[in-house]
Enzyme design. Sequence first.
Site, PDB file in Angstrom:
ATOM      1  N   GLU A 271      42.573  39.933  30.338  1.00 50.54           N
ATOM      2  CA  GLU A 271      41.622  39.054  29.631  1.00 50.54           C
ATOM      3  C   GLU A 271      42.213  38.313  28.433  1.00 50.54           C
ATOM      4  O   GLU A 271      41.675  38.354  27.334  1.00 50.54           O
ATOM      5  CB  GLU A 271      40.394  39.873  29.199  1.00 50.54           C
ATOM      6  CG  GLU A 271      39.679  40.492  30.376  1.00 50.54           C
ATOM      7  CD  GLU A 271      38.528  41.420  29.991  1.00 50.54           C
ATOM      8  OE1 GLU A 271      38.168  41.448  28.810  1.00 50.54           O
ATOM      9  OE2 GLU A 271      38.016  42.119  30.871  1.00 50.54           O
TER      10      GLU A 271
ATOM     11  N   GLU B 201      37.534  44.499  40.096  1.00 46.06           N
ATOM     12  CA  GLU B 201      36.393  45.133  39.408  1.00 46.06           C
ATOM     13  C   GLU B 201      35.102  44.599  40.004  1.00 46.06           C
ATOM     14  O   GLU B 201      34.294  43.954  39.333  1.00 46.06           O
ATOM     15  CB  GLU B 201      36.456  44.865  37.901  1.00 46.06           C
ATOM     16  CG  GLU B 201      37.765  45.295  37.263  1.00 46.06           C
ATOM     17  CD  GLU B 201      37.803  45.122  35.752  1.00 46.06           C
ATOM     18  OE1 GLU B 201      36.746  44.938  35.121  1.00 46.06           O
ATOM     19  OE2 GLU B 201      38.908  45.175  35.193  1.00 46.06           O
TER      20      GLU B 201
END
Length: 367
Positions: free
Chosen positions: A155, A264
Amino acid sequence: MIKKITLSLAVAALAITAKAQDYTPLKQIIGDDFYIGVAINPNQVSGNEDTKTILHNFTTITAENAMKPAGIIQADGSYNFTDADKIVNFAKENGLKMRGHTLCWHASIPRNYMKNADGTDLTKEELYAKHEKYIKAVFEHFPSDVVIYWDVVNEALNDGENEGRYRERSEWYRICGPEFISWAFKTARKYAPANVKLYYNDYNLVDPVKREKCYLMLKELVDSGVPIDGVGMQAHWSMDVTPAQIEESINRFASLGLDVQITEFDLTVYNSIHPPKASERQIVKYTLPYDVVEKAQADAYASYFKVLHENRDKISSVIFWNVNDASSWLGRGFAIRGRLDYPLLFDRENKPKAPFFSIENYYKSLK
Ligand code: G3I
């Protein structure tokens, strides 16, 4: 119309009658398409119902939190691998492969890790030296025949069209600038055994703006010879995500010669958990009772697995984020305080839901 109603009744009946483990394992349904996995915590390896669901269905696991820097590095700077080892030993004993998650993430920095005793920031050089020691220890500790993939950077990108490419608020960025990304991959490659593959991992990568930011960053890394093997598309999706969007992202990243993983996966029954404005986070898009929403969710899951199956040559793993609706970070009320969600294939009692059977039906239709 009648056919549609009959079908959804049949799906509902199956979901009600199936007992935990009294159904075809997901790994058998998926076959050789890709590793099929799940994120777990150390409490789920003790032989309880969650353990049974994991072993029945999955071929790979990720530690939800136990292998993050904040899960390993202690306040005094020492490393504690106890929780991580519980999960890695479970994987080893049961022949499961693992993704390591994650080496550098702004949201998993142990308290004061990047600071001097007087509260000032470490210099870039000091931080690199400190974290190189950590990365080396991680690769020396975990068995490379079990933990075969690692998220090196997590991220690092901004979401918005009007923001710069990188998340400038990140401590990593603030101290090191964007070069921490290539530093992290080079350092990981220095210590990772040759078979271990290295990934960049992020959310919202089906969004055209963020997809392009990510593509350009990855292209620069690849073009300058930085050792990166693949990209993890987190896939915390809502039902607004279209199969076409997913396919476009997979193809764009794969065009760089990178492996793609869905790392995810979950599917909220509400609107996006990453809407452009924070105020929109509370909007409940699907207000129907869950047994009605479940059908829409089942159709969406089947359409996503169709696109994943059709692109299986570019994808090595598809991993759900948590085992069931009870253990889901969304179901626990983490994303929106106190709000339950139903994002996974198994309900709060580990029974397979309609989305599970819609994926099974899709695969059956291929035979
Ligand atoms: O372990 C403590 C527990 O002792 C305490 O009672 C409880 C009270 O709040 O907190 C527990 O720790 C929490 C932990 O989740 C376990 O539930 C942490 O505060 C909380 O920060 C932590 O959140 C995790 C989050 O990442 C931050 O690390 C979530 O479980 C985890 O699902 C989430 O996973 C991230 C991926 O790593 C990256 N992509 C997005 C994804 C979802 O946010």
